[in-house]
Scaffold this active site. Sequence first.
Site, short mmCIF file in Angstrom:
data_model
loop_
_atom_site.label_atom_id
_atom_site.label_comp_id
_atom_site.label_asym_id
_atom_site.label_seq_id
_atom_site.Cartn_x
_atom_site.Cartn_y
_atom_site.Cartn_z
N SER A 242 -1.97 -3.62 8.14
CA SER A 242 -0.51 -3.52 8.15
C SER A 242 -0.10 -2.29 7.35
O SER A 242 -0.95 -1.56 6.82
CB SER A 242 0.11 -4.78 7.52
OG SER A 242 -0.26 -4.88 6.15
N LYS A 243 1.20 -2.08 7.25
CA LYS A 243 1.69 -0.90 6.53
C LYS A 243 1.25 -0.87 5.07
O LYS A 243 1.01 0.18 4.50
CB LYS A 243 3.22 -0.84 6.62
CG LYS A 243 3.74 -0.41 7.97
CD LYS A 243 5.24 -0.23 7.96
CE LYS A 243 5.74 0.26 9.32
NZ LYS A 243 7.20 0.45 9.34
N ARG A 244 1.14 -2.06 4.49
CA ARG A 244 0.76 -2.07 3.08
C ARG A 244 -0.68 -1.63 2.88
O ARG A 244 -1.08 -1.23 1.79
CB ARG A 244 0.96 -3.47 2.48
CG ARG A 244 0.08 -4.56 3.04
CD ARG A 244 0.49 -5.93 2.51
NE ARG A 244 -0.29 -7.00 3.10
CZ ARG A 244 -1.46 -7.39 2.64
NH1 ARG A 244 -1.98 -6.81 1.57
NH2 ARG A 244 -2.12 -8.38 3.21
N GLY A 246 -1.89 0.86 4.77
CA GLY A 246 -1.89 2.26 5.18
C GLY A 246 -1.80 2.45 6.67
O GLY A 246 -2.06 3.53 7.19
#
Length: 471
Positions: A242-244, A246
């Site tokens: 996910s975005k967390r 990267g």
Amino acid sequence: MQKKLTTRFAPSPTGFLHIGGLRTALYNYLYARKNGGKFLLRIEDTDLKRNSAAATKAIIEAFEWCGLDYDAEPSYQSQRFAIYEKFIQKLLDEGRAYHCYMSKEELDALRKQQEARKERPRYDGRYRDFSGEPPAGVCPVVRLRAPESGELVFEDGIKGEIRFAYDDIMDDFIIARSDGSPTYNFCVVVDDALMGVSAVIRGDDHLSNTPKQIVLYEALGFEIPQFFHVAMIHGEDGKKLSKRHGAMDVMAYKNMGILPQALLNFLVRLGWGHHDEEIFSLRELERLFDPHHISKSASSYSFKKLEWLNTHYIKTLPFEEINRHLKGLGFDLSLVERGGFLLDLLRERAKTLRDIICGAKSILERPQHYDAAAVAKFVDAKALILLREFAESLRDERGALEFEELAHGFLEKRGAKLKDLAQPLRIALTGAAVSPSIFEVLEFLGVEVCRVRVGAFVKFCEGLSLNFKAP
């Protein structure tokens, strides 16, 4: 004559290109190039409400930035509706598909009954052999007449033999909605067949679509391509990327100062390897890559690994290549006198191109402020005296080693050590306590700039506190 291998990447322009998508594109690209085949880009933009022109543009830009070329112009599904209509009609005419007049209310009632019986929700085929008068006011969907029994078996290039029982996974699924628009699986099959796609490498989140697509290939009389379903990328914590972790838009990596060579090298290793090698150029990958050697297991994303690869390419790529990407970030070292020398000063410590830009600006631009913590730690009245006298002792332009020898002689006469001068000089010249070798910085800037910056720093410190006043 053997058919030329053709692969494709088919993103939906409802969002920017994610790095997982870029990995899929890279695998397809490499397989085609290794075999002298074709690699196609197809934009699957049939969802007219969710499509974004900006996202389509970003996908094209990401390919250009990464250096992944494709054969022929990109194709757009939104321009191919007439083709899909023709093949839907073909299936209807051959009795392989039929109109279903089931209303939303009927479908909802069926779902409730199935849920109450704890059955898998599925269409019950009530219009499969319908021959009566169509209900008034209902715009029908088109359903494929799917197999009702038996087993579907196919060989996946990564996972091996895969089996599905038809009655477990399939009902007569919709291939055209009530407004006449074709569904995803139908469009994919028609496009891949007409474009000659012979190998489909994609994420294993698409594995559930494969049975429907194989049934469609058979119904339409098309040759079935070879499928390779790649395991997902996970974060280091083992969870879905996910975005967390990267998982960003590909162009966000460009803006961070990541080189495309590093990103591609990083992504190809998320699932594929060649012995214990870590570093691969794109040309080497075109020679070595084989999708049959992709791991069956999920791979783990590590930004530290990406950063390590980026530092490798920053250190090894020629000036012209590094500067081409710096210009893409709005900074041009070719406009700087001795820009190559400056790059060599900075590249050993830089993890990203942004580090190079920041480092270059800290050297090229006279400091407008100084790191307060560094000043407090390294600068006092004695240091200012050393700085002033050292700057005044500079007469001729020299190389870094000669400047260092001069400094040692200067300090020996005053009973001082290199650390008494080096850090204050570094702060005076760059504004911070961290920089490349201070004598290489001095060589680059030259004697006159050094004198001016040391003078400005001494003046700043003397105005800052009485503690800096010379005794």
